[in-house]
Scaffold this motif. Sequence first.
Motif: not given
Length: 238
Positions: A27-31
């Motif tokens: 996961l690469r920076g989930i908002d």
Amino acid sequence: MTNPSPTILAQNLTLTLGTEQAPVEILRGIDLRVETGETVALLGPSGSGKSSLMAVLSGLERASGGTLSVAGEDFAAMGEDALAHARRGRIGIVLQAFHLLPTMTAQENVATPMELAGESDAQPRARAELEAVGLGHRLDHYPQQLSGGEQQRVAIARATAARPALIFADEPTGNLDAATGHEIVDLLFARRAETGATLLVITHDPELAEQCGRIITLADGRIATDTKADTGEAAARG
């Protein structure tokens, strides 16, 4: 008037597995913000991070970085034991492979998680929940005595019996034929509506996704699109 707190609030959520010498970014920076009572479908190709995101949001996996609040609890600050405790009563999970305990009857499979959470009325609540999913006549049957559809009904009863704030379903129809799958989807949404829970579903089935009020597509560990059914407008993410 302020908006109520969301059921899920994730900011810059990351998950990195592997070794320090060979890290693998999942996961690469989930908002992500999910309001109470929303129904959300998670789509994306294999390897896009769907199951990993669900594992982190449900407390089955600890995030590597970022902030995460789930049902009023700070999941990002918790270790494995604290996450396991926080899940009880707050989160219900339905999986493709059912994951029922083979040595327990249908009623025992539904009651046991509530008993572990200290609920004194777990057995009668388990019976009532199984009756609600049409299995009142299968209370004393073991998983191997049940069809795939019946096993998934037990799994749904187990997930909803404690009236959790959140229900996660990972390919809930993946092991079922089309007709049984439709029945399970209808049942899952009916139980969600009755309990008022927030629902997140991983699926490859576009028809199931369209039943949700919101569709999120993941790609390469990031949110690619986020579409709300009421507007039909998709917001692309960078």
